[in-house]
Write a protein that holds these residues in place. Structure first.
Motif, PDB file in Angstrom:
ATOM      1  N   GLU A  66       0.678  -1.394   0.042  1.00 29.50           N
ATOM      2  CA  GLU A  66       0.083  -0.522  -0.107  1.00 29.50           C
ATOM      3  C   GLU A  66       1.135   1.483  -0.408  1.00 29.50           C
ATOM      4  O   GLU A  66       0.477   1.523  -0.413  1.00 29.50           O
ATOM      5  N   TYR A  71      -3.320  -2.603  -6.289  1.00 27.40           N
ATOM      6  CA  TYR A  71      -4.332  -2.913  -5.538  1.00 27.40           C
ATOM      7  C   TYR A  71      -4.929  -3.450  -5.929  1.00 27.40           C
ATOM      8  O   TYR A  71      -5.737  -5.019  -5.840  1.00 27.40           O
ATOM      9  N   ILE A  72      -5.332  -3.797  -7.406  1.00 25.94           N
ATOM     10  CA  ILE A  72      -5.598  -5.283  -8.154  1.00 25.94           C
ATOM     11  C   ILE A  72      -4.808  -6.737  -8.152  1.00 25.94           C
ATOM     12  O   ILE A  72      -5.676  -7.411  -7.263  1.00 25.94           O
ATOM     13  N   LEU A  84      -2.882  -7.116  -3.697  1.00 30.09           N
ATOM     14  CA  LEU A  84      -3.761  -6.534  -2.917  1.00 30.09           C
ATOM     15  C   LEU A  84      -4.621  -6.775  -2.538  1.00 30.09           C
ATOM     16  O   LEU A  84      -5.571  -7.428  -1.607  1.00 30.09           O
ATOM     17  N   LYS A  85      -5.180  -7.081  -4.060  1.00 33.85           N
ATOM     18  CA  LYS A  85      -6.606  -8.160  -4.460  1.00 33.85           C
ATOM     19  C   LYS A  85      -7.487  -7.177  -3.731  1.00 33.85           C
ATOM     20  O   LYS A  85      -8.573  -7.779  -2.750  1.00 33.85           O
ATOM     21  N   ASN A  86      -7.750  -5.717  -3.586  1.00 30.25           N
ATOM     22  CA  ASN A  86      -8.640  -4.904  -3.070  1.00 30.25           C
ATOM     23  C   ASN A  86      -9.318  -3.667  -4.415  1.00 30.25           C
ATOM     24  O   ASN A  86      -8.515  -2.862  -4.505  1.00 30.25           O
ATOM     25  N   SER A  87      -9.873  -4.923  -4.906  1.00 31.12           N
ATOM     26  CA  SER A  87     -10.866  -3.553  -5.636  1.00 31.12           C
ATOM     27  C   SER A  87     -11.366  -2.236  -5.237  1.00 31.12           C
ATOM     28  O   SER A  87     -12.069  -1.167  -5.901  1.00 31.12           O
ATOM     29  N   GLU A  88     -12.305  -2.184  -3.555  1.00 37.57           N
ATOM     30  CA  GLU A  88     -12.677  -1.277  -3.233  1.00 37.57           C
ATOM     31  C   GLU A  88     -11.654  -0.137  -3.290  1.00 37.57           C
ATOM     32  O   GLU A  88     -12.465   1.374  -3.712  1.00 37.57           O
ATOM     33  N   MET A  89     -10.628  -0.076  -2.673  1.00 42.51           N
ATOM     34  CA  MET A  89      -9.116   0.947  -2.428  1.00 42.51           C
ATOM     35  C   MET A  89      -9.141   1.257  -4.059  1.00 42.51           C
ATOM     36  O   MET A  89      -8.025   1.967  -3.879  1.00 42.51           O
ATOM     37  N   LYS A 114     -11.656   3.435  -4.606  1.00 42.05           N
ATOM     38  CA  LYS A 114     -11.688   4.954  -4.254  1.00 42.05           C
ATOM     39  C   LYS A 114     -10.776   5.407  -4.905  1.00 42.05           C
ATOM     40  O   LYS A 114     -10.160   6.809  -4.513  1.00 42.05           O
ATOM     41  N   LYS A 127     -10.806 -10.039 -14.788  1.00 42.80           N
ATOM     42  CA  LYS A 127     -11.851  -9.993 -13.951  1.00 42.80           C
ATOM     43  C   LYS A 127     -12.766  -8.983 -14.841  1.00 42.80           C
ATOM     44  O   LYS A 127     -13.249  -7.855 -14.322  1.00 42.80           O
TER      45      LYS A 127
END
Length: 79
Positions: free
Chosen positions: A2, A21-22, A25-30, A33, A64
């Motif tokens: 991050e 991030y994708i 961290l595998k975090n599409s919400e972040m 944002k 994805k």
């Protein structure tokens, strides 16, 4: 990871930051944002940030596609 994404953001390397991030961290919400925070239609390096995220979704290992289509549905005006 991050912290690295934050540094890349400050250097306006949006695609690389979104890739972290994708993929890492595998975090599409972040990631979304991140786009909301960095999107600026008047600034050349920041007007394509949603398109960068779309491309990262399509280039990811497990493509994805659902997330890419959802991104288009929610943010088509910014793309």
């Amino acid at each position: 990871f991050e912290e690295r994404a934050i540094l890349l953001s400050k250097m306006e390397q949006h695609e690389s930051a979104l890739r972290i991030y994708i993929r890492d961290l595998k975090n599409s919400e972040m990631a979304e944002k991140y786009c909301e925070k960095n999107y600026n239609p008047d600034k050349e390096g920041s007007r394509d940030v949603y398109l960068n995220l779309f491309e990262v979704y399509l280039q990811s290992n497990n493509q994805k596609i659902d997330m890419a289509l959802n991104l288009i549905n929610k943010h088509y005006k910014h793309m």
